[in-house]
Design a protein around this motif. Sequence first.
Motif, mmCIF file in Angstrom:
data_model
loop_
_atom_site.group_PDB
_atom_site.id
_atom_site.type_symbol
_atom_site.label_atom_id
_atom_site.label_comp_id
_atom_site.label_asym_id
_atom_site.label_seq_id
_atom_site.Cartn_x
_atom_site.Cartn_y
_atom_site.Cartn_z
ATOM 1 N N HIS A 14 29.488 54.152 15.431
ATOM 2 C CA HIS A 14 28.958 55.510 15.344
ATOM 3 C C HIS A 14 30.113 56.465 15.594
ATOM 4 O O HIS A 14 30.797 56.349 16.623
ATOM 5 N N VAL A 15 30.361 57.380 14.678
ATOM 6 C CA VAL A 15 31.434 58.355 14.863
ATOM 7 C C VAL A 15 30.860 59.768 14.774
ATOM 8 O O VAL A 15 29.885 60.021 14.063
ATOM 9 N N VAL A 16 31.475 60.661 15.542
ATOM 10 C CA VAL A 16 31.060 62.067 15.581
ATOM 11 C C VAL A 16 32.226 62.901 15.077
ATOM 12 O O VAL A 16 33.369 62.704 15.511
ATOM 13 N N VAL A 17 31.937 63.804 14.153
ATOM 14 C CA VAL A 17 32.980 64.683 13.595
ATOM 15 C C VAL A 17 32.507 66.123 13.722
ATOM 16 O O VAL A 17 31.330 66.416 13.471
ATOM 17 N N ALA A 95 29.257 57.207 21.451
ATOM 18 C CA ALA A 95 29.869 57.007 20.132
ATOM 19 C C ALA A 95 31.184 56.242 20.279
ATOM 20 O O ALA A 95 31.799 56.251 21.340
ATOM 21 N N ASP A 96 31.604 55.590 19.193
ATOM 22 C CA ASP A 96 32.877 54.868 19.211
ATOM 23 C C ASP A 96 34.065 55.816 19.076
ATOM 24 O O ASP A 96 35.139 55.536 19.599
ATOM 25 N N ALA A 97 33.859 56.928 18.368
ATOM 26 C CA ALA A 97 34.956 57.878 18.186
ATOM 27 C C ALA A 97 34.413 59.287 17.991
ATOM 28 O O ALA A 97 33.312 59.457 17.457
ATOM 29 N N VAL A 98 35.183 60.261 18.458
ATOM 30 C CA VAL A 98 34.837 61.671 18.261
ATOM 31 C C VAL A 98 36.078 62.363 17.703
ATOM 32 O O VAL A 98 37.165 62.263 18.289
ATOM 33 N N VAL A 99 35.912 63.032 16.566
ATOM 34 C CA VAL A 99 37.043 63.719 15.930
ATOM 35 C C VAL A 99 36.737 65.216 15.871
ATOM 36 O O VAL A 99 35.776 65.642 15.231
ATOM 37 N N MET A 100 37.566 65.991 16.554
ATOM 38 C CA MET A 100 37.369 67.441 16.619
ATOM 39 C C MET A 100 38.201 68.123 15.525
ATOM 40 O O MET A 100 39.325 68.569 15.758
ATOM 41 N N ALA A 101 37.602 68.215 14.320
ATOM 42 C CA ALA A 101 38.278 68.902 13.222
ATOM 43 C C ALA A 101 37.865 70.370 13.139
ATOM 44 O O ALA A 101 38.417 71.115 12.334
#
Length: 232
Positions: A14-17, A95-101
């Motif tokens: 699960h990834v959050v962007v 979540a496995d990863a969170v990317v703050m774009a």
Amino acid sequence: LLRGERGRDLQGRHVVVSAGGTREALDPVRYLGNHSSGRQGQALAVAALSRGARVTLVRAHVDLPAPAGVDVVEVGSTGELRDAVVAAAAADGGADAVVMAAAPADFRPAEASASKIKKTPEQPAPVLDLVPTTDVLAELAAHRARAGQVVVGFAAETGGDGRSVLELAQDKLRRKGCDLLVLNDVGGGAVFGSADTEAVVLAVDAPPRPVPAGPKGLVAHAVWDAVAARLG
Ligand code: CTP
Ligand code: CA
């Protein structure tokens, strides 16, 4: 081809962007905001989906169709973005990863006026009293919802004061406490709003990896390559 090479290496993840630019209200009709288009965040969401991930996309004022197959949460201000990203990052055990774009507004008016601010010819122009917003990336990095959660930031730098974009970005990576930081050199001013970009992926524990100029989907896949390598 990209999909064939990477396969579905984010299957079961699960990834959050986050994407877009937040707006801070001055009064009912005005805001402080920025020119983020949300294209990079959307490209990240689509790329992660193609690699098998379940994707939550928290987006602020993105004037593009929501990508199909992605869970989209629409937000307005930095405070709303913070609440939505922190909740998604903590959901289902983390979540496995969170990317703050996203490009969150760094400051907001200390008080938003409940009624429209009027101009009065005899009065001096109003002075805005600003307070800092929450640094979402720093908070995520400091309070991981699960052990090994990969936290990724973005930085658009121009350089200046005798400091190179790379030096500024290395400092930012350490200051924020995140695992990866994607640097866009905006000295030429061509990155925002354009379909193509040139980036460098910085890691706390690995040498910088340049991503050749190309579409934002290429940068997105380079980010997920680095994330997938950390997830093992
Ligand atoms: N960021 C964040 N919350 C904020 C401001 C920024 O999570 N309130 C995140 C951005 O999404 C990005 C990273 O921090 O991933 C770097 O954003 P940037 O604007 O480059 O850094 P700042 O710390 O705000 O520093 P400055 O704008 O002064 O360069
Ligand atoms: Ca900022």
